[in-house]
Write an enzyme that holds these catalytic residues in place. Structure first.
Site, PDB file in Angstrom:
ATOM      1  CG  ASP A  73       3.350  15.682  13.323  1.00  0.00           C
ATOM      2  OD1 ASP A  73       3.504  16.811  12.802  1.00  0.00           O
ATOM      3  OD2 ASP A  73       3.961  14.675  12.945  1.00  0.00           O
TER       4      ASP A  73
ATOM      5  CG  LEU B 181      -1.980  -1.034   1.306  1.00  0.00           C
ATOM      6  CD1 LEU B 181      -2.660  -1.009   2.672  1.00  0.00           C
ATOM      7  CD2 LEU B 181      -3.015  -0.805   0.213  1.00  0.00           C
TER       8      LEU B 181
ATOM      9  CG  PHE C  51      11.135   4.102  10.686  1.00  0.00           C
ATOM     10  CD1 PHE C  51      12.501   4.272  10.845  1.00  0.00           C
ATOM     11  CD2 PHE C  51      10.285   5.125  11.048  1.00  0.00           C
ATOM     12  CE1 PHE C  51      13.008   5.441  11.378  1.00  0.00           C
ATOM     13  CE2 PHE C  51      10.781   6.301  11.586  1.00  0.00           C
ATOM     14  CZ  PHE C  51      12.152   6.469  11.749  1.00  0.00           C
TER      15      PHE C  51
END
Ligand code: AMP
Length: 288
Positions: free
Chosen positions: A148, A31, A36
């Site tokens: 964030d 996807l 990471f």
């Protein structure tokens, strides 16, 4: 921990400590790729439930010293239940990798949609902002600050509903915080200046997001970091003549982008603002 279809059943199963392994899943198409590791479409074999499996490499997590951050992210996100917050069903690991079992957001990244359209219609922007305000009210009620909120951290579900997806910078808070985190464009003055901050940092970011939805760029964007920094501190807010945006939207943005954090429009008031009431789809779903 479990991934059955019905919420009721889910709660029952969630009290049972299931130890997942890779063998529990059929792995499908990739996807996307993150910093990471990789994310794959996957199906849990027993329930046939479709999920997104995020595979993170331990070596990379260690190298970047983000193990602690990941632990916090998992701890926080796995306890959240809200239609506009991406579910984290569980996790497991082997010698080299950590696997996160996530809710699948079928319509992908909001960021890409915004790039494609350049900017959103007022209906679409207001629907998303109202959904996010509801999700943030829920989070703040649980003493979680996201810290964030930005287009890159938002995904779109199968029906077009917005999902907050990344809790990498979020904190459980009973104290005021001083940590500097997040991307500069979305940081409020008190975080840029590293003074104490609280849940109202998310109201600021929501104001930035609302601006970016409507104008296609964040309000304090500048060539140099130092200029963005200066513009944030001064709250140098300008509304360009194009695209044409209703003055009610500008009023709402101006009430969120307020330097003094305690004077930012509270989220429940945002939901009553005329621009939201007139434009946001009450279902919380933007159907295009
Ligand atoms: P990330 O590592 O979270 O940045 O994810 C990398 C990419 O995988 C994202 O940019 C998305 O395109 C995709 N992706 C991540 N999580 C999901 C999800 N839950 N549902 C659908 N796509 C996802």
């Amino acid at each position: 921990m479990g991934i059955p279809a019905e919420a009721q059943q889910e709660e029952k199963v969630s009290t049972v400590e299931k130890r997942w392994t890779l063998n529990d899943f059929d792995i499908g198409k990739p996807l996307g790729r993150g910093k990471f590791g990789h994310v794959y479409l996957a199906r849990e074999k027993k329930s046939n439930h479709i999920v997104a499996l995020k595979v993170l490499f331990k070596s990379q997590l260690k190298q970047s010293q983000v193990e602690h951050q990941l632990r916090r992210e998992v701890e926080i996100q796995s306890h959240l239940r809200h239609p506009n917050i991406l579910r984290l069903y569980g996790y497991f690991y082997d010698q080299t990798r950590v696997y996160l079992i996530l809710e699948y957001a079928a319509k992908g990244e909001l960021y890409k949609e915004l790039q494609k359209c350049k900017y959103f219609s007022e209906r679409r922007a207001a629907t998303y902002i109202a959904s996010l305000a509801r999700a943030l009210i829920y989070l703040h009620g649980k003493h979680v600050i996201h810290r964030d909120i930005k287009p890159e951290n938002l995904l779109i579900g199968v029906q077009g509903e917005l999902k907050i997806a990344d809790f990498g910078w979020s904190v459980h808070t009973f104290n005021r915080r001083r940590t500097m985190c997040g991307t500069l464009d979305y940081l409020p003055p008190e975080m840029v200046e590293s003074v104490e901050h609280d849940a109202s940092v998310d109201i600021w970011s929501l104001g930035i997001l609302c601006y970016e939805f409507l104008y296609g760029v964040p309000p304090f964007e500048a060539k140099e970091h130092s200029d963005t920094y200066r513009r944030i501190i001064k709250v140098d807010l300008k509304f360009p003549p194009k695209p044409l945006v209703a003055s009610a939207a500008k009023d709402l943005i101006s009430q969120m982008l307020v330097k003094e954090s305690s004077r930012r429009l509270p989220l429940h008031k945002l939901l009553e603002h005329p621009w939201i009431v007139q434009n946001a789809d009450p279902s919380g779903i933007y159907r295009g």
